[in-house]
Design a protein around this motif. Structure first.
Motif, PDB file in Angstrom:
ATOM      1  N   MET A 102      37.533  65.516  95.748  1.00 23.39           N
ATOM      2  CA  MET A 102      37.196  63.904  96.005  1.00 23.39           C
ATOM      3  C   MET A 102      38.429  63.773  95.282  1.00 23.39           C
ATOM      4  O   MET A 102      38.915  64.473  94.487  1.00 23.39           O
ATOM      5  CB  MET A 102      36.082  63.669  96.101  1.00 23.39           C
ATOM      6  N   THR A 103      38.736  62.017  95.612  1.00 19.14           N
ATOM      7  CA  THR A 103      40.228  62.418  94.867  1.00 19.14           C
ATOM      8  C   THR A 103      39.632  61.277  93.735  1.00 19.14           C
ATOM      9  O   THR A 103      38.286  61.106  93.265  1.00 19.14           O
ATOM     10  CB  THR A 103      40.822  61.539  96.171  1.00 19.14           C
ATOM     11  N   ASP A 104      40.862  61.172  92.631  1.00 16.46           N
ATOM     12  CA  ASP A 104      40.199  60.438  91.446  1.00 16.46           C
ATOM     13  C   ASP A 104      39.963  59.025  92.094  1.00 16.46           C
ATOM     14  O   ASP A 104      39.350  57.701  90.697  1.00 16.46           O
ATOM     15  CB  ASP A 104      41.483  60.524  90.211  1.00 16.46           C
ATOM     16  N   THR A 105      40.129  58.096  93.009  1.00 16.51           N
ATOM     17  CA  THR A 105      39.577  56.948  93.036  1.00 16.51           C
ATOM     18  C   THR A 105      38.284  56.685  93.506  1.00 16.51           C
ATOM     19  O   THR A 105      38.076  55.646  93.832  1.00 16.51           O
ATOM     20  CB  THR A 105      41.107  56.787  94.378  1.00 16.51           C
ATOM     21  N   GLY A 106      37.362  57.791  93.724  1.00 14.04           N
ATOM     22  CA  GLY A 106      36.492  58.046  94.492  1.00 14.04           C
ATOM     23  C   GLY A 106      36.085  57.824  95.592  1.00 14.04           C
ATOM     24  O   GLY A 106      34.728  57.977  96.554  1.00 14.04           O
ATOM     25  N   ASP A 107      37.801  58.264  96.533  1.00 11.93           N
ATOM     26  CA  ASP A 107      37.206  58.209  98.037  1.00 11.93           C
ATOM     27  C   ASP A 107      36.370  59.414  98.230  1.00 11.93           C
ATOM     28  O   ASP A 107      36.741  60.593  97.398  1.00 11.93           O
ATOM     29  CB  ASP A 107      38.552  58.128  98.227  1.00 11.93           C
ATOM     30  N   ARG A 108      35.706  59.201  99.404  1.00 15.03           N
ATOM     31  CA  ARG A 108      35.378  60.640 100.414  1.00 15.03           C
ATOM     32  C   ARG A 108      36.064  60.585 101.544  1.00 15.03           C
ATOM     33  O   ARG A 108      36.738  59.819 102.329  1.00 15.03           O
ATOM     34  CB  ARG A 108      33.792  60.252 100.121  1.00 15.03           C
ATOM     35  N   TRP A 109      35.826  61.759 101.856  1.00 11.58           N
ATOM     36  CA  TRP A 109      36.511  62.064 103.185  1.00 11.58           C
ATOM     37  C   TRP A 109      34.852  61.521 103.925  1.00 11.58           C
ATOM     38  O   TRP A 109      34.213  62.347 104.148  1.00 11.58           O
ATOM     39  CB  TRP A 109      36.831  62.969 103.792  1.00 11.58           C
ATOM     40  N   ALA A 110      35.260  61.064 105.325  1.00 13.32           N
ATOM     41  CA  ALA A 110      34.101  60.772 106.415  1.00 13.32           C
ATOM     42  C   ALA A 110      34.583  61.414 107.635  1.00 13.32           C
ATOM     43  O   ALA A 110      35.113  61.366 108.134  1.00 13.32           O
ATOM     44  CB  ALA A 110      33.528  59.279 106.134  1.00 13.32           C
ATOM     45  N   LEU A 111      33.630  62.243 108.277  1.00 14.84           N
ATOM     46  CA  LEU A 111      33.908  62.854 109.815  1.00 14.84           C
ATOM     47  C   LEU A 111      32.640  61.555 110.827  1.00 14.84           C
ATOM     48  O   LEU A 111      31.413  61.461 110.818  1.00 14.84           O
ATOM     49  CB  LEU A 111      32.798  64.040 110.058  1.00 14.84           C
ATOM     50  N   GLY A 112      33.632  60.862 111.538  1.00 13.85           N
ATOM     51  CA  GLY A 112      32.594  60.559 112.520  1.00 13.85           C
ATOM     52  C   GLY A 112      32.871  60.678 113.807  1.00 13.85           C
ATOM     53  O   GLY A 112      33.662  61.217 114.594  1.00 13.85           O
ATOM     54  N   LEU A 113      30.972  60.648 114.242  1.00 15.01           N
ATOM     55  CA  LEU A 113      31.153  61.171 115.853  1.00 15.01           C
ATOM     56  C   LEU A 113      30.848  59.821 116.443  1.00 15.01           C
ATOM     57  O   LEU A 113      29.861  59.309 116.589  1.00 15.01           O
ATOM     58  CB  LEU A 113      30.382  62.415 115.842  1.00 15.01           C
ATOM     59  N   MET A 114      31.227  59.991 117.819  1.00 13.03           N
ATOM     60  CA  MET A 114      30.773  58.952 119.014  1.00 13.03           C
ATOM     61  C   MET A 114      31.437  59.565 119.949  1.00 13.03           C
ATOM     62  O   MET A 114      31.700  60.417 120.060  1.00 13.03           O
ATOM     63  CB  MET A 114      31.751  58.059 118.999  1.00 13.03           C
ATOM     64  N   SER A 115      30.351  58.918 121.499  1.00 14.52           N
ATOM     65  CA  SER A 115      30.265  59.476 122.687  1.00 14.52           C
ATOM     66  C   SER A 115      30.759  58.042 123.226  1.00 14.52           C
ATOM     67  O   SER A 115      29.616  57.656 123.418  1.00 14.52           O
ATOM     68  CB  SER A 115      28.808  60.483 123.290  1.00 14.52           C
ATOM     69  N   GLY A 116      31.760  58.299 124.548  1.00 15.58           N
ATOM     70  CA  GLY A 116      31.464  56.635 125.170  1.00 15.58           C
ATOM     71  C   GLY A 116      30.545  56.443 125.947  1.00 15.58           C
ATOM     72  O   GLY A 116      30.348  57.751 126.704  1.00 15.58           O
ATOM     73  N   THR A 117      30.326  55.745 126.968  1.00 14.37           N
ATOM     74  CA  THR A 117      29.729  55.423 127.483  1.00 14.37           C
ATOM     75  C   THR A 117      30.193  56.497 129.428  1.00 14.37           C
ATOM     76  O   THR A 117      29.811  56.660 130.280  1.00 14.37           O
ATOM     77  CB  THR A 117      29.417  54.292 129.452  1.00 14.37           C
ATOM     78  N   SER A 118      32.001  56.519 129.333  1.00 23.10           N
ATOM     79  CA  SER A 118      32.585  57.747 130.338  1.00 23.10           C
ATOM     80  C   SER A 118      31.501  59.038 129.735  1.00 23.10           C
ATOM     81  O   SER A 118      32.046  60.059 130.531  1.00 23.10           O
ATOM     82  CB  SER A 118      33.688  57.845 129.790  1.00 23.10           C
ATOM     83  N   LEU A 119      30.631  59.583 129.243  1.00 19.07           N
ATOM     84  CA  LEU A 119      30.147  60.794 129.254  1.00 19.07           C
ATOM     85  C   LEU A 119      31.448  61.811 129.320  1.00 19.07           C
ATOM     86  O   LEU A 119      30.824  63.229 129.758  1.00 19.07           O
ATOM     87  CB  LEU A 119      28.903  60.843 129.752  1.00 19.07           C
ATOM     88  N   ASP A 120      32.656  61.713 128.426  1.00 14.32           N
ATOM     89  CA  ASP A 120      33.582  62.678 128.502  1.00 14.32           C
ATOM     90  C   ASP A 120      33.276  63.622 127.363  1.00 14.32           C
ATOM     91  O   ASP A 120      33.878  65.183 127.839  1.00 14.32           O
ATOM     92  CB  ASP A 120      34.953  62.375 128.813  1.00 14.32           C
ATOM     93  N   GLY A 121      32.734  63.613 126.524  1.00 17.38           N
ATOM     94  CA  GLY A 121      32.663  64.127 125.680  1.00 17.38           C
ATOM     95  C   GLY A 121      32.562  63.464 123.893  1.00 17.38           C
ATOM     96  O   GLY A 121      32.031  61.966 124.153  1.00 17.38           O
TER      97      GLY A 121
END
Length: 108
Positions: free
Chosen positions: A1-20
């Protein structure tokens, strides 16, 4: 983490096309985005895509397919983090990758 208190976040999603599954990294304090990291799309295997289509509308073995989808999301996370290691070797962006690894290990 950084001195500012920030965090890395990993976002996941899949759309309606069902491609991945799309996986993207951001660094945030929870309100604003301080930085963006790399993003990838991990394609669904054809067999999983077919099973997902088969349970649309709540028909069929929804719970079993939901478990498969959860495993696919976990693999996408793993793939994103391993890709980050390769990007690190190519770009030597040490700070960003180390923050990402610490956050992943800490469950942040």
């Amino acid at each position: 983490m950084t001195d500012t208190g920030d965090r890395w976040a990993l976002g996941l999603m899949s759309g309606t096309s069902l491609d991945g599954i799309d996986a993207a990294l951001i660094r945030t304090d929870g309100e604003t985005v301080a930085d963006t990291g790399p993003a990838i799309t991990v394609p669904y295997e054809a067999s999983l895509r077919n099973r997902l289509r088969g349970v649309l509308g709540g028909r069929g073995p929804v719970a079993a397919v939901a478990r498969e989808l959860t495993v696919a999301h976990a693999r996408a996370v793993d793939h994103r983090l391993h890709a980050g290691r390769a990007e690190h070797a190519a770009t030597a962006d040490t700070g960003k990758l180390q923050d990402m690894r610490r956050a992943y290990r800490a469950g942040a």
